[in-house]
Design a protein around this motif. Structure first.
Motif, PDB file in Angstrom:
ATOM      1  N   HIS A  58       0.867  -1.173   0.000  1.00  0.00           N
ATOM      2  CA  HIS A  58       0.000   0.000   0.000  1.00  0.00           C
ATOM      3  C   HIS A  58       0.902   1.220   0.000  1.00  0.00           C
ATOM      4  N   GLN A  59       0.649   2.113  -0.939  1.00  0.00           N
ATOM      5  CA  GLN A  59       1.431   3.341  -1.014  1.00  0.00           C
ATOM      6  C   GLN A  59       0.951   4.289   0.062  1.00  0.00           C
ATOM      7  N   SER A  60       1.810   4.560   1.024  1.00  0.00           N
ATOM      8  CA  SER A  60       1.474   5.453   2.128  1.00  0.00           C
ATOM      9  C   SER A  60       1.212   6.857   1.612  1.00  0.00           C
ATOM     10  N   GLY A  61       0.250   7.515   2.218  1.00  0.00           N
ATOM     11  CA  GLY A  61      -0.101   8.862   1.796  1.00  0.00           C
ATOM     12  C   GLY A  61       0.536   9.946   2.626  1.00  0.00           C
ATOM     13  N   GLY A  62       1.505   9.616   3.438  1.00  0.00           N
ATOM     14  CA  GLY A  62       2.155  10.647   4.223  1.00  0.00           C
ATOM     15  C   GLY A  62       2.216  10.253   5.680  1.00  0.00           C
ATOM     16  N   SER A  96     -12.909   0.823   0.472  1.00  0.00           N
ATOM     17  CA  SER A  96     -13.560   1.216  -0.784  1.00  0.00           C
ATOM     18  C   SER A  96     -12.917   2.462  -1.387  1.00  0.00           C
ATOM     19  N   SER A  97     -12.130   3.180  -0.603  1.00  0.00           N
ATOM     20  CA  SER A  97     -11.457   4.369  -1.135  1.00  0.00           C
ATOM     21  C   SER A  97     -10.069   4.053  -1.685  1.00  0.00           C
ATOM     22  N   ASP A  98      -9.691   2.759  -1.705  1.00  0.00           N
ATOM     23  CA  ASP A  98      -8.395   2.350  -2.248  1.00  0.00           C
ATOM     24  C   ASP A  98      -8.568   1.789  -3.653  1.00  0.00           C
ATOM     25  N   VAL A  99      -7.531   1.937  -4.465  1.00  0.00           N
ATOM     26  CA  VAL A  99      -7.518   1.360  -5.807  1.00  0.00           C
ATOM     27  C   VAL A  99      -6.295   0.460  -5.943  1.00  0.00           C
ATOM     28  N   ARG A 100      -6.442  -0.560  -6.741  1.00  0.00           N
ATOM     29  CA  ARG A 100      -5.346  -1.480  -7.020  1.00  0.00           C
ATOM     30  C   ARG A 100      -4.703  -1.041  -8.334  1.00  0.00           C
ATOM     31  N   LEU A 101      -3.418  -0.681  -8.262  1.00  0.00           N
ATOM     32  CA  LEU A 101      -2.716  -0.199  -9.446  1.00  0.00           C
ATOM     33  C   LEU A 101      -2.154  -1.333 -10.295  1.00  0.00           C
ATOM     34  N   GLY A 102      -1.947  -2.475  -9.688  1.00  0.00           N
ATOM     35  CA  GLY A 102      -1.356  -3.608 -10.393  1.00  0.00           C
ATOM     36  C   GLY A 102      -0.679  -4.525  -9.399  1.00  0.00           C
ATOM     37  N   GLU A 103       0.320  -5.261  -9.885  1.00  0.00           N
ATOM     38  CA  GLU A 103       1.075  -6.188  -9.046  1.00  0.00           C
ATOM     39  C   GLU A 103       2.563  -5.979  -9.258  1.00  0.00           C
ATOM     40  N   ILE A 104       3.328  -6.213  -8.196  1.00  0.00           N
ATOM     41  CA  ILE A 104       4.783  -6.257  -8.302  1.00  0.00           C
ATOM     42  C   ILE A 104       5.242  -7.550  -7.641  1.00  0.00           C
ATOM     43  N   ALA A 105       6.055  -8.313  -8.337  1.00  0.00           N
ATOM     44  CA  ALA A 105       6.579  -9.580  -7.810  1.00  0.00           C
ATOM     45  C   ALA A 105       5.455 -10.458  -7.263  1.00  0.00           C
ATOM     46  N   GLY A 106       4.297 -10.444  -7.935  1.00  0.00           N
ATOM     47  CA  GLY A 106       3.165 -11.264  -7.520  1.00  0.00           C
ATOM     48  C   GLY A 106       2.354 -10.713  -6.363  1.00  0.00           C
ATOM     49  N   CYS A 107       2.645  -9.483  -5.930  1.00  0.00           N
ATOM     50  CA  CYS A 107       1.954  -8.865  -4.794  1.00  0.00           C
ATOM     51  C   CYS A 107       1.070  -7.721  -5.279  1.00  0.00           C
ATOM     52  N   PRO A 108      -0.189  -7.670  -4.843  1.00  0.00           N
ATOM     53  CA  PRO A 108      -1.037  -6.540  -5.231  1.00  0.00           C
ATOM     54  C   PRO A 108      -0.503  -5.235  -4.646  1.00  0.00           C
ATOM     55  N   PHE A 109      -0.674  -4.140  -5.392  1.00  0.00           N
ATOM     56  CA  PHE A 109      -0.178  -2.826  -4.992  1.00  0.00           C
ATOM     57  C   PHE A 109      -1.352  -1.852  -4.997  1.00  0.00           C
ATOM     58  N   TYR A 110      -1.658  -1.265  -3.839  1.00  0.00           N
ATOM     59  CA  TYR A 110      -2.803  -0.382  -3.650  1.00  0.00           C
ATOM     60  C   TYR A 110      -2.371   1.032  -3.277  1.00  0.00           C
ATOM     61  N   MET A 111      -3.305   1.952  -3.478  1.00  0.00           N
ATOM     62  CA  MET A 111      -3.121   3.356  -3.102  1.00  0.00           C
ATOM     63  C   MET A 111      -4.513   3.946  -2.883  1.00  0.00           C
ATOM     64  N   SER A 112      -4.611   4.942  -2.029  1.00  0.00           N
ATOM     65  CA  SER A 112      -5.918   5.589  -1.841  1.00  0.00           C
ATOM     66  C   SER A 112      -6.311   6.310  -3.127  1.00  0.00           C
ATOM     67  N   ARG A 113      -7.599   6.314  -3.416  1.00  0.00           N
ATOM     68  CA  ARG A 113      -8.094   6.955  -4.640  1.00  0.00           C
ATOM     69  C   ARG A 113      -7.720   8.433  -4.670  1.00  0.00           C
ATOM     70  N   SER A 114      -7.801   9.120  -3.531  1.00  0.00           N
ATOM     71  CA  SER A 114      -7.466  10.551  -3.511  1.00  0.00           C
ATOM     72  C   SER A 114      -5.992  10.776  -3.835  1.00  0.00           C
ATOM     73  N   GLN A 115      -5.113   9.924  -3.326  1.00  0.00           N
ATOM     74  CA  GLN A 115      -3.695  10.053  -3.648  1.00  0.00           C
ATOM     75  C   GLN A 115      -3.454   9.689  -5.114  1.00  0.00           C
ATOM     76  N   PHE A 116      -4.171   8.684  -5.612  1.00  0.00           N
ATOM     77  CA  PHE A 116      -4.031   8.279  -7.014  1.00  0.00           C
ATOM     78  C   PHE A 116      -4.324   9.448  -7.954  1.00  0.00           C
ATOM     79  N   GLU A 117      -5.258  10.317  -7.591  1.00  0.00           N
ATOM     80  CA  GLU A 117      -5.581  11.461  -8.441  1.00  0.00           C
ATOM     81  C   GLU A 117      -4.347  12.338  -8.681  1.00  0.00           C
ATOM     82  N   TYR A 118      -3.444  12.403  -7.705  1.00  0.00           N
ATOM     83  CA  TYR A 118      -2.209  13.175  -7.868  1.00  0.00           C
ATOM     84  C   TYR A 118      -1.158  12.405  -8.666  1.00  0.00           C
ATOM     85  N   TRP A 119      -1.173  11.077  -8.592  1.00  0.00           N
ATOM     86  CA  TRP A 119      -0.130  10.238  -9.177  1.00  0.00           C
ATOM     87  C   TRP A 119      -0.552   9.568 -10.479  1.00  0.00           C
ATOM     88  N   LYS A 120      -1.754   9.781 -10.966  1.00  0.00           N
ATOM     89  CA  LYS A 120      -2.264   9.000 -12.092  1.00  0.00           C
ATOM     90  C   LYS A 120      -1.498   9.200 -13.390  1.00  0.00           C
TER      91      LYS A 120
END
Length: 124
Positions: free
Chosen positions: A30-34, A53-77
């Motif tokens: 999970h990508q920390s938001g600060g 429900s406010s988290d999104v899954r961006l994909g996988e790295i090394a077979g592990c799911p990688f998530y981030m909050s939707r609000s943070q994703f808006e800055y990083w998309k």
């Protein structure tokens, strides 16, 4: 046309993830938001960090799911994230900390052509 991944992993970070997987089983990120961890990618044993429900899954790295909050994703998309590892102790609850390393994010902006071929996100 091949899709472009939103999140990647360096070979060095993959080695640490593989080591942690052998020790802890299935993992997730999970990508920390600060807060106290700045904006660090956090590694947890799968199921020990609650995805909401406010988290999104961006994909996988090394077979592990990688998530981030939707609000943070808006800055990083518009940015491709690469999980790397560096020596040193972070101030977090992430599983790699006892190994004397910490995960970090390296980033770059997608090109217009890449942005048109991005892997879709999924709701957490």
């Amino acid at each position: 046309m091949e899709t472009v991944k939103r999140v990647l992993v360096t070979p060095e970070a993959k080695k640490v993830i593989d080591q942690l997987s052998k020790q802890h089983g299935k993992l997730m990120f999970h990508q920390s938001g600060g807060c106290c961890d700045g904006s660090s990618p956090m590694c947890f044993k799968e199921g020990t960090f609650r995805i909401g429900s406010s988290d999104v899954r961006l994909g996988e790295i090394a077979g592990c799911p990688f998530y981030m909050s939707r609000s943070q994703f808006e800055y990083w998309k518009h940015t491709q994230l690469t999980v790397d590892v560096v020596k040193g102790r972070g101030a977090s609850f992430s599983l790699e900390i006892p190994l004397g390393v910490r995960f970090v994010i390296r980033s770059r902006l997608f090109t217009e052509e890449e942005f048109a071929r991005l892997e879709p996100i999924q709701n957490g």
